[in-house]
Design a protein around this motif. Structure first.
Motif, PDB file in Angstrom:
ATOM      1  N   GLN A  76       0.854  -1.191   0.000  1.00 45.16           N
ATOM      2  CA  GLN A  76       0.000   0.000   0.000  1.00 45.16           C
ATOM      3  C   GLN A  76       0.888   1.238   0.000  1.00 45.16           C
ATOM      4  O   GLN A  76       1.691   1.415   0.907  1.00 45.16           O
ATOM      5  CB  GLN A  76      -0.881   0.004   1.249  1.00 45.16           C
ATOM      6  N   GLN A  77       0.767   2.057  -1.031  1.00 44.60           N
ATOM      7  CA  GLN A  77       1.519   3.309  -1.020  1.00 44.60           C
ATOM      8  C   GLN A  77       0.793   4.302  -0.138  1.00 44.60           C
ATOM      9  O   GLN A  77      -0.403   4.156   0.117  1.00 44.60           O
ATOM     10  CB  GLN A  77       1.716   3.864  -2.428  1.00 44.60           C
ATOM     11  N   GLN A  78       1.503   5.281   0.320  1.00 45.75           N
ATOM     12  CA  GLN A  78       0.923   6.359   1.120  1.00 45.75           C
ATOM     13  C   GLN A  78      -0.133   7.080   0.285  1.00 45.75           C
ATOM     14  O   GLN A  78       0.113   7.428  -0.864  1.00 45.75           O
ATOM     15  CB  GLN A  78       2.042   7.331   1.521  1.00 45.75           C
ATOM     16  N   LEU A  79      -1.305   7.260   0.855  1.00 45.67           N
ATOM     17  CA  LEU A  79      -2.336   8.054   0.196  1.00 45.67           C
ATOM     18  C   LEU A  79      -2.335   9.431   0.850  1.00 45.67           C
ATOM     19  O   LEU A  79      -2.464   9.550   2.059  1.00 45.67           O
ATOM     20  CB  LEU A  79      -3.713   7.400   0.351  1.00 45.67           C
ATOM     21  N   TYR A  80      -2.165  10.450   0.044  1.00 44.71           N
ATOM     22  CA  TYR A  80      -2.073  11.819   0.540  1.00 44.71           C
ATOM     23  C   TYR A  80      -3.412  12.512   0.431  1.00 44.71           C
ATOM     24  O   TYR A  80      -3.851  12.823  -0.663  1.00 44.71           O
ATOM     25  CB  TYR A  80      -1.011  12.594  -0.244  1.00 44.71           C
ATOM     26  N   ASP A  81      -4.065  12.728   1.580  1.00 49.68           N
ATOM     27  CA  ASP A  81      -5.322  13.468   1.638  1.00 49.68           C
ATOM     28  C   ASP A  81      -6.187  13.131   0.422  1.00 49.68           C
ATOM     29  O   ASP A  81      -6.473  13.978  -0.420  1.00 49.68           O
ATOM     30  CB  ASP A  81      -5.044  14.970   1.739  1.00 49.68           C
ATOM     31  N   ARG A  82      -6.578  11.866   0.368  1.00 52.80           N
ATOM     32  CA  ARG A  82      -7.301  11.329  -0.791  1.00 52.80           C
ATOM     33  C   ARG A  82      -8.576  12.113  -1.101  1.00 52.80           C
ATOM     34  O   ARG A  82      -8.985  12.184  -2.257  1.00 52.80           O
ATOM     35  CB  ARG A  82      -7.631   9.860  -0.531  1.00 52.80           C
ATOM     36  N   GLN A  83      -9.193  12.700  -0.094  1.00 53.46           N
ATOM     37  CA  GLN A  83     -10.391  13.502  -0.333  1.00 53.46           C
ATOM     38  C   GLN A  83     -10.053  14.733  -1.171  1.00 53.46           C
ATOM     39  O   GLN A  83     -10.851  15.179  -1.984  1.00 53.46           O
ATOM     40  CB  GLN A  83     -11.031  13.941   0.993  1.00 53.46           C
ATOM     41  N   ARG A  84      -8.873  15.271  -0.956  1.00 49.14           N
ATOM     42  CA  ARG A  84      -8.460  16.489  -1.655  1.00 49.14           C
ATOM     43  C   ARG A  84      -7.742  16.169  -2.969  1.00 49.14           C
ATOM     44  O   ARG A  84      -8.057  16.734  -4.011  1.00 49.14           O
ATOM     45  CB  ARG A  84      -7.544  17.299  -0.740  1.00 49.14           C
ATOM     46  N   TYR A  85      -6.756  15.282  -2.899  1.00 51.44           N
ATOM     47  CA  TYR A  85      -5.967  14.928  -4.085  1.00 51.44           C
ATOM     48  C   TYR A  85      -6.597  13.716  -4.741  1.00 51.44           C
ATOM     49  O   TYR A  85      -6.254  12.571  -4.466  1.00 51.44           O
ATOM     50  CB  TYR A  85      -4.504  14.671  -3.712  1.00 51.44           C
ATOM     51  N   ASN A  86      -7.540  14.001  -5.622  1.00 47.03           N
ATOM     52  CA  ASN A  86      -8.357  12.974  -6.236  1.00 47.03           C
ATOM     53  C   ASN A  86      -8.712  13.476  -7.631  1.00 47.03           C
ATOM     54  O   ASN A  86      -9.280  14.565  -7.773  1.00 47.03           O
ATOM     55  CB  ASN A  86      -9.594  12.791  -5.336  1.00 47.03           C
TER      56      ASN A  86
END
Length: 178
Positions: free
Chosen positions: A119-129
């Motif tokens: 699993q790679q780091q997900l960066y603020d998935r709500q924002r960076y999508n």
């Protein structure tokens, strides 16, 4: 040498993608980035061509300080047979030891094929999508530009990507039936 695999549609590439690639390259020597759904373009979910996405992703990674000599970008079309998908994938890419994905379905297919999935780091998935970015573009909200590297915003403007997206969303992209 350890080679990793990272799969995405990159419609468009955003800072979360760039940061994930930088993180993955701390764990592997080389990274194969598969740009999926390569055959789709000029539709609401996939407005950009695979050539445009390769261009955007390469410039985004360069802007993000990624050593491009450690990255291989491969476009790949979808197939409808999910059970055969891994064999199809393997025919497009060099051998790899680990795969990175945030998509549970892709992770399942890879694990069933015996691949180590990380699993790679997900960066603020709500924002960076990418979906959200396309929605902001459609609304005319300039916030989308802060979510993508400057080079990606410039490419989107140079190809009239926002206008394209608005025409597609209006239903004008459907082929006429004569």
């Amino acid at each position: 040498m350890i080679r990793g695999l990272f799969i995405g549609r990159f419609q468009p590439p955003h800072w979360g993608h760039v940061w994930a690639v930088r993180d993955i390259l701390r764990e592997v020597d080389e990274l194969v980035i598969v740009i999926g759904s390569a055959q789709f373009n000029y539709i609401i979910k996939d407005p950009f061509t695979v050539g445009e996405r390769i261009w955007m992703l390469r410039e985004a990674l360069r802007e993000g300080g990624v050593d491009l000599s450690r990255v291989i970008i491969v476009p790949m079309s979808n197939i409808e047979n999910n059970a055969a998908w891994f064999s199809y994938l393997r025919s497009y890419v060099p051998p790899f030891q680990a795969a990175y994905t945030g998509n549970p379905f892709v992770a399942m297919l890879l694990r069933e094929a015996g691949v180590e999935v990380r699993q790679q780091q997900l960066y603020d998935r709500q924002r960076y999508n990418s979906t959200r970015i396309r929605e902001l573009m459609l609304k005319g909200d300039p916030e989308w530009e802060s979510l993508v590297p400057k080079s990606v915003a410039e490419i989107i403007r140079s190809i009239n990507g926002i206008e394209r997206l608005k025409i597609i969303a209006a239903g004008e992209a459907e082929p006429h039936k004569w």
